[in-house]
Design a protein around this motif. Structure first.
Motif, PDB file in Angstrom:
ATOM      1  N   TYR A  59      -8.784   3.393   1.056  1.00  0.00           N
ATOM      2  CA  TYR A  59      -9.694   2.922   2.307  1.00  0.00           C
ATOM      3  C   TYR A  59      -9.349   1.800   2.942  1.00  0.00           C
ATOM      4  CZ  TYR A  59     -14.312   1.789   4.119  1.00  0.00           C
ATOM      5  OH  TYR A  59     -15.598   1.542   5.018  1.00  0.00           O
ATOM      6  N   GLY A  60      -8.897   0.649   2.370  1.00  0.00           N
ATOM      7  CA  GLY A  60      -8.443  -0.421   3.194  1.00  0.00           C
ATOM      8  C   GLY A  60      -7.418  -0.112   4.061  1.00  0.00           C
ATOM      9  N   LEU A  61      -6.477   1.098   3.774  1.00  0.00           N
ATOM     10  CA  LEU A  61      -5.301   1.131   4.336  1.00  0.00           C
ATOM     11  C   LEU A  61      -5.756   1.608   5.724  1.00  0.00           C
ATOM     12  CD1 LEU A  61      -2.517   2.770   2.160  1.00  0.00           C
ATOM     13  CD2 LEU A  61      -2.387   0.728   3.534  1.00  0.00           C
ATOM     14  N   ALA A  62      -6.773   2.654   5.998  1.00  0.00           N
ATOM     15  CA  ALA A  62      -7.236   2.918   7.256  1.00  0.00           C
ATOM     16  C   ALA A  62      -7.534   1.951   8.159  1.00  0.00           C
ATOM     17  CB  ALA A  62      -8.463   3.931   7.087  1.00  0.00           C
ATOM     18  N   PHE A  63      -7.682   0.871   7.656  1.00  0.00           N
ATOM     19  CA  PHE A  63      -8.135  -0.174   8.734  1.00  0.00           C
ATOM     20  C   PHE A  63      -6.970  -1.296   8.803  1.00  0.00           C
ATOM     21  CE2 PHE A  63     -12.097   0.904   6.796  1.00  0.00           C
ATOM     22  CZ  PHE A  63     -12.950   0.943   7.838  1.00  0.00           C
ATOM     23  N   GLN A 114       2.124  -3.793   2.238  1.00  0.00           N
ATOM     24  CA  GLN A 114       0.542  -3.604   1.959  1.00  0.00           C
ATOM     25  C   GLN A 114       0.534  -1.938   1.479  1.00  0.00           C
ATOM     26  OE1 GLN A 114      -1.866  -2.394   5.565  1.00  0.00           O
ATOM     27  NE2 GLN A 114      -0.014  -2.591   6.628  1.00  0.00           N
ATOM     28  N   TRP A 115       1.544  -1.230   1.913  1.00  0.00           N
ATOM     29  CA  TRP A 115       1.460   0.140   1.233  1.00  0.00           C
ATOM     30  C   TRP A 115       2.086  -0.044  -0.426  1.00  0.00           C
ATOM     31  CZ3 TRP A 115       5.115   3.223  -1.399  1.00  0.00           C
ATOM     32  CH2 TRP A 115       4.900   4.735  -1.478  1.00  0.00           C
ATOM     33  N   ALA A 116       3.103  -0.745  -0.621  1.00  0.00           N
ATOM     34  CA  ALA A 116       3.361  -1.287  -1.980  1.00  0.00           C
ATOM     35  C   ALA A 116       2.094  -1.745  -2.967  1.00  0.00           C
ATOM     36  CB  ALA A 116       4.566  -1.893  -1.930  1.00  0.00           C
ATOM     37  N   VAL A 117       1.607  -2.633  -2.275  1.00  0.00           N
ATOM     38  CA  VAL A 117       0.326  -3.437  -2.864  1.00  0.00           C
ATOM     39  C   VAL A 117      -0.603  -2.268  -3.563  1.00  0.00           C
ATOM     40  CG1 VAL A 117      -1.257  -4.972  -3.090  1.00  0.00           C
ATOM     41  CG2 VAL A 117       0.880  -5.367  -2.196  1.00  0.00           C
ATOM     42  N   VAL A 118      -1.194  -1.392  -2.437  1.00  0.00           N
ATOM     43  CA  VAL A 118      -2.179  -0.555  -2.661  1.00  0.00           C
ATOM     44  C   VAL A 118      -1.789   0.474  -3.798  1.00  0.00           C
ATOM     45  CG1 VAL A 118      -3.569   1.215  -1.347  1.00  0.00           C
ATOM     46  CG2 VAL A 118      -3.308  -0.904  -0.466  1.00  0.00           C
ATOM     47  N   ARG A 119      -0.480   0.901  -3.603  1.00  0.00           N
ATOM     48  CA  ARG A 119      -0.055   2.039  -4.303  1.00  0.00           C
ATOM     49  C   ARG A 119       0.115   1.510  -5.775  1.00  0.00           C
ATOM     50  NH1 ARG A 119      -1.029   4.962  -1.227  1.00  0.00           N
ATOM     51  NH2 ARG A 119      -2.804   5.169  -2.853  1.00  0.00           N
ATOM     52  N   VAL A 131       8.845  -1.189 -10.822  1.00  0.00           N
ATOM     53  CA  VAL A 131       9.773  -2.189 -10.148  1.00  0.00           C
ATOM     54  C   VAL A 131      10.258  -1.956  -8.815  1.00  0.00           C
ATOM     55  CG1 VAL A 131      12.119  -2.829 -10.371  1.00  0.00           C
ATOM     56  CG2 VAL A 131      10.947  -2.723 -12.567  1.00  0.00           C
ATOM     57  N   GLY A 132      10.446  -0.818  -8.666  1.00  0.00           N
ATOM     58  CA  GLY A 132      10.329  -0.429  -7.119  1.00  0.00           C
ATOM     59  C   GLY A 132       9.160  -0.617  -6.252  1.00  0.00           C
ATOM     60  N   LEU A 133       8.101  -0.586  -6.760  1.00  0.00           N
ATOM     61  CA  LEU A 133       6.902  -1.107  -5.745  1.00  0.00           C
ATOM     62  C   LEU A 133       6.841  -2.515  -5.554  1.00  0.00           C
ATOM     63  CD1 LEU A 133       4.182   1.452  -7.255  1.00  0.00           C
ATOM     64  CD2 LEU A 133       5.361   1.359  -4.785  1.00  0.00           C
ATOM     65  N   VAL A 134       7.028  -3.222  -6.544  1.00  0.00           N
ATOM     66  CA  VAL A 134       7.031  -4.852  -6.766  1.00  0.00           C
ATOM     67  C   VAL A 134       8.313  -5.198  -5.715  1.00  0.00           C
ATOM     68  CG1 VAL A 134       7.639  -6.822  -7.966  1.00  0.00           C
ATOM     69  CG2 VAL A 134       6.223  -5.073  -8.875  1.00  0.00           C
ATOM     70  N   VAL A 135       9.276  -4.652  -5.832  1.00  0.00           N
ATOM     71  CA  VAL A 135      10.565  -4.873  -5.003  1.00  0.00           C
ATOM     72  C   VAL A 135      10.241  -4.700  -3.424  1.00  0.00           C
ATOM     73  CG1 VAL A 135      12.936  -4.406  -4.270  1.00  0.00           C
ATOM     74  CG2 VAL A 135      12.325  -4.734  -6.735  1.00  0.00           C
ATOM     75  N   LEU A 136       9.721  -3.438  -3.145  1.00  0.00           N
ATOM     76  CA  LEU A 136       9.367  -3.050  -1.732  1.00  0.00           C
ATOM     77  C   LEU A 136       8.311  -4.056  -1.380  1.00  0.00           C
ATOM     78  CD1 LEU A 136       9.536  -0.970   0.604  1.00  0.00           C
ATOM     79  CD2 LEU A 136       7.671   0.416  -0.703  1.00  0.00           C
ATOM     80  N   ALA A 137       7.349  -4.487  -2.037  1.00  0.00           N
ATOM     81  CA  ALA A 137       6.240  -5.669  -1.536  1.00  0.00           C
ATOM     82  C   ALA A 137       6.927  -6.552  -1.317  1.00  0.00           C
ATOM     83  CB  ALA A 137       5.160  -5.587  -2.451  1.00  0.00           C
ATOM     84  N   ALA A 138       7.831  -6.999  -2.356  1.00  0.00           N
ATOM     85  CA  ALA A 138       8.587  -8.487  -1.803  1.00  0.00           C
ATOM     86  C   ALA A 138       9.442  -8.555  -0.775  1.00  0.00           C
ATOM     87  CB  ALA A 138       9.118  -8.938  -2.983  1.00  0.00           C
ATOM     88  N   GLY A 165      -8.434  -4.449   0.122  1.00  0.00           N
ATOM     89  CA  GLY A 165      -8.088  -2.959  -0.265  1.00  0.00           C
ATOM     90  C   GLY A 165      -7.129  -2.895  -1.471  1.00  0.00           C
ATOM     91  N   ALA A 166      -6.511  -3.974  -1.574  1.00  0.00           N
ATOM     92  CA  ALA A 166      -5.650  -3.837  -2.903  1.00  0.00           C
ATOM     93  C   ALA A 166      -6.319  -4.429  -4.153  1.00  0.00           C
ATOM     94  CB  ALA A 166      -4.566  -4.956  -2.750  1.00  0.00           C
ATOM     95  N   LEU A 167      -7.474  -5.341  -3.918  1.00  0.00           N
ATOM     96  CA  LEU A 167      -8.405  -5.760  -4.793  1.00  0.00           C
ATOM     97  C   LEU A 167      -9.311  -4.817  -5.259  1.00  0.00           C
ATOM     98  CD1 LEU A 167      -9.585  -9.264  -3.643  1.00  0.00           C
ATOM     99  CD2 LEU A 167      -8.430  -8.911  -5.976  1.00  0.00           C
ATOM    100  N   PHE A 168      -9.864  -3.956  -4.270  1.00  0.00           N
ATOM    101  CA  PHE A 168     -10.618  -2.888  -4.435  1.00  0.00           C
ATOM    102  C   PHE A 168     -10.080  -1.893  -5.360  1.00  0.00           C
ATOM    103  CE2 PHE A 168     -12.562   1.114  -3.345  1.00  0.00           C
ATOM    104  CZ  PHE A 168     -13.808   0.816  -3.904  1.00  0.00           C
ATOM    105  N   ALA A 169      -8.671  -1.435  -4.894  1.00  0.00           N
ATOM    106  CA  ALA A 169      -7.972  -0.259  -5.800  1.00  0.00           C
ATOM    107  C   ALA A 169      -7.913  -1.112  -7.090  1.00  0.00           C
ATOM    108  CB  ALA A 169      -6.794  -0.138  -4.971  1.00  0.00           C
ATOM    109  N   LEU A 170      -7.627  -2.218  -7.230  1.00  0.00           N
ATOM    110  CA  LEU A 170      -7.439  -2.761  -8.564  1.00  0.00           C
ATOM    111  C   LEU A 170      -8.591  -2.769  -9.602  1.00  0.00           C
ATOM    112  CD1 LEU A 170      -5.248  -4.232 -10.454  1.00  0.00           C
ATOM    113  CD2 LEU A 170      -5.813  -6.425  -9.371  1.00  0.00           C
ATOM    114  N   LEU A 171      -9.977  -3.319  -8.842  1.00  0.00           N
ATOM    115  CA  LEU A 171     -11.116  -3.531  -9.559  1.00  0.00           C
ATOM    116  C   LEU A 171     -11.928  -2.218  -9.785  1.00  0.00           C
ATOM    117  CD1 LEU A 171     -11.705  -7.149  -8.333  1.00  0.00           C
ATOM    118  CD2 LEU A 171     -10.464  -6.332 -10.303  1.00  0.00           C
TER     119      LEU A 171
END
Length: 481
Positions: free
Chosen positions: A54-58, A224-229, A242-249, A420-426
Motif C-alpha cells: 500500500y505504501g509503495l503506491a504513494f 524502499q522496494w527492498a525494505v517493503v519486500r 541477504v540479497g534484500l538487505v544488500v540491495l536496501a543498503a 509502509g514498511a512498518l505496516f508490512a512488518l506489523l
C-alpha cells in the motif's frame, strides 16, 4: 523573454491576473488528483490484493517526482518553464490512464510513478513562473492562494471519489481526473508564452544533475522496494534475506552519495540559513505525509467507515493547510520564525492524533486534530517557498526551487515508505484494522517533528536581506549567518 511586471503590481493586477488564474488552475487539478486518489486507494488495495504494498503506491509517486524535479530545475533555467510544464502535464495524464486501466496492483504503482514524474516537472515550473513573474511583495500572497486552491478539491474531492468508487468503481477515479488536467493545460498554456530562459546556461552541469537525479531516484527506489519486500516476505531464505538487505543498503549509500550535490551545501547537517530552510521542508513532510497516507486505510479497516467519509479527515487537513498559508501571508514579524512555530504545532497535533487513535476517539476529534496538522504545514511550507525564492539569485531560482522540491519529495518518500514498511512488518492479514499497528506508525513519525523544530531554529538564522547572494554560490549554502 517575459515582460517585467511592475514592482508594485499585485497578483490580480491586469498584467498578472491571467498568469495567476492559470497557476491556480494547475494547482487545483493537482489537488483534486491527490485527494481523489488517496480516498480511493484502500479500495484499490483491497480489490487487487495490494495491502502489503500500500505504501509503495504513494512513495513511488514521490520517488519519480524526485527525478522529474532534478531534470526540470536545470531545464527551466536553460529553456524557461514552458517545456517542463508541457511534459509534466502529459506524463501526469499518461500515468492516470495507466493506473485506471491496471489489472494488478503493481501496475497501479507504475502508473502512480509516471504521474509523479510529471508532477515533478510541473511543480518546479510553477515555482519558476512565480519567481520570475511576480514581484517579491506579491509572492507570499500567491503562495497563500495556491494553498487556498486546495479548498474546493478538499471539500468535494473525497466525496466525489468516494461516490464514484462505490457506484462505478475505483478505476473511474483515475480516468475521470485526466480530463480535468487537460482543462488546466488549455487555461495556462497561452499565459506562459513569454516566459523564456533568464540567460544562457552551461549544459554540462545540467547533464551532471540529471545523472545524479537518476542515481538518487534509483537508490531511493531500490531501498524502499527492498525494505517493503523484506517486511512482507514470510520466512525468507538466507539468500533472499541477504540479497534484500544488500540491495536496501546499496540504495541508501547511492542516494546519500549523490544527494549533497543536489542540495545547498550543509543541508544534511542543518547549516544555518538556506540549507536548514530547505531541510525543514523535508523533515516535516516525513511526519505529515507518512501519517496522511495511512489515515484512510486506518478508518476504513479499523472503524468500517466508507471511503468518502474517511476522506473528510483529509479534507480537514487540506482546509487547515489553506488557513495556515493564509496566515503566513499576513505576518508582520520575521517570516523565518514561522518554521519554528509550524514545526512546534505539528509536533503537538501529531502527538494528539496518535493519542486519539489509541483511545478510539470519535471521528470528529480526529478531523479537528488533523486539521490542526494541516494548519501547521500550510504555515511552514508556504514560508519555506517564499524564503527560498527570496534568498535565491534570479538566474538560479530553477535550481534552488528544485532543491526545495527534492527535499519536499524525499521527505514524503521517507515518510510513506517508512510507514509502509512498518505496516508490512506489523500488520496481521487476519486483522487488518489492528489499531496498535497504526498508533506505532504515528509515534514513529512523530519523532521527526522534533527534528523539524531544531531545523526550523537553524533556518530562522537566515539573512533578511533578500536575493543578495552571489549567483555562483547560491547553491552552496552561503546565506549570511
Amino acid at each position: 523573454m517575459k515582460k517585467t511586471a511592475s514592482k508594485a503590481a499585485g497578483a490580480m493586477s491586469p498584467e498578472l491576473r491571467p498568469l495567476t488564474i492559470g497557476i491556480l488552475a494547475i494547482i487545483t487539478c493537482a489537488a483534486f488528483e491527490a485527494m481523489a486518489v488517496i480516498t480511493a486507494m484502500p479500495v484499490v488495495a483491497d480489490e487487487l490484493s495490494g495491502e502489503s504494498s500500500y505504501g509503495l503506491a504513494f512513495s513511488m509517486y514521490l520517488t519519480a517526482s524526485l527525478l522529474g524535479t532534478v531534470v526540470a530545475g536545470s531545464w527551466c533555467d536553460r529553456k524557461g518553464p514552458r517545456p517542463a510544464l508541457a511534459v509534466g502535464m502529459s506524463l501526469m495524464i499518461l500515468g492516470l490512464l495507466a493506473a485506471g486501466a491496471a489489472p494488478d496492483f503493481w501496475l497501479v504503482t507504475v502508473g502512480r510513478a509516471v504521474s509523479g514524474l510529471g508532477g515533478g516537472f510541473m511543480i518546479v515550473a510553477v515555482y519558476v513562473v512565480i519567481g520570475r513573474s511576480f514581484p517579491q511583495r506579491a509572492q507570499p500572497v500567491v503562495f497563500g492562494w495556491l494553498a487556498a486552491a486546495w479548498v474546493l478539491p478538499a471539500l468535494i474531492g473525497p466525496v466525489v471519489a468516494g461516490f464514484v468508487t462505490q457506484q462505478f468503481g475505483w478505476r473511474w477515479v483515475f480516468l475521470g481526473v485526466a480530463p480535468v488536467v487537460i482543462a488546466a493545460v488549455v487555461i495556462v498554456w497561452p499565459k506562459t508564452r513569454e516566459l523564456g530562459a533568464m540567460a544562457a546556461a552551461d549544459a554540462a552541469p545540467a547533464k551532471a544533475r540529471v545523472v545524479r537525479g537518476l542515481a538518487l531516484a534509483g537508490g531511493v527506489f531500490a531501498a524502499q522496494w527492498a525494505v517493503v519486500r523484506l517486511a512482507d516476505t514470510d520466512d525468507p531464505g538466507t539468500g533472499t534475506l541477504v540479497g534484500l538487505v544488500v540491495l536496501a543498503a546499496a540504495g541508501v549509500v547511492v542516494a546519500l552519495a549523490v544527494l549533497p550535490a543536489l542540495l545547498p551545501r550543509g543541508t544534511l547537517v542543518l547549516a544555518r540559513g538556506l540549507p536548514s530552510i530547505i531541510a525543514t521542508r523535508g523533515i516535516v513532510n516525513v511526519a505529515f505525509f507518512g501519517t496522511e497516507a495511512f489515515i484512510p486505510l486506518m478508518l476504513v479497516s479499523s472503524r468500517g467507515i466508507d471511503p468518502g467519509t474517511a476522506g473528510l479527515t483529509l479534507s480537514a487537513g487540506a482546509l487547515g493547510w489553506s488557513a495556515g498559508s493564509f496566515v503566513q501571508a499576513r505576518v508582520t514579524f520575521g517570516r523565518q520564525w514561522l518554521l519554528v512555530a509550524g514545526s512546534s504545532v505539528l509536533s503537538l497535533s501529531l502527538g494528539g492524533f496518535a493519542l486519539a487513535t489509541a483511545t478510539e476517539a470519535p471521528l470528529w476529534v480526529l478531523v479537528v486534530v488533523w486539521g490542526l496538522s494541516g494548519f501547521a504545514m500550510g504555515m511552514t511550507l508556504s514560508s519555506t517557498s517564499v524564503l527560498v525564492l527570496k534568498l535565491s539569485a534570479a538566474t538560479e531560482q530553477g535550481r534552488n526551487s528544485a532543491a526545495l522540491q527534492i527535499s519536499d519529495q524525499l521527505g514524503g518518500v521517507a515518510g510513506t515508505a517508512g510507514a509502509g514498511a512498518l505496516f508490512a512488518l506489523l500488520h496481521d492479514p487476519a486483522d487488518p484494522g489492528h489499531v496498535p499497528t497504526f498508533v506505532a506508525i504515528w509515534l514513529a513519525l512523530w519523532v521527526f517533528t522534533a527534528a523539524g523544530i531544531v531545523s526550523g531554529l537553524r533556518g530562522a538564522r537566515s539573512s533578511d536581506d533578500g536575493p543578495g547572494l552571489t549567483p555562483s554560490k547560491s547553491m552552496e549554502g552561503t546565506v549570511p549567518a
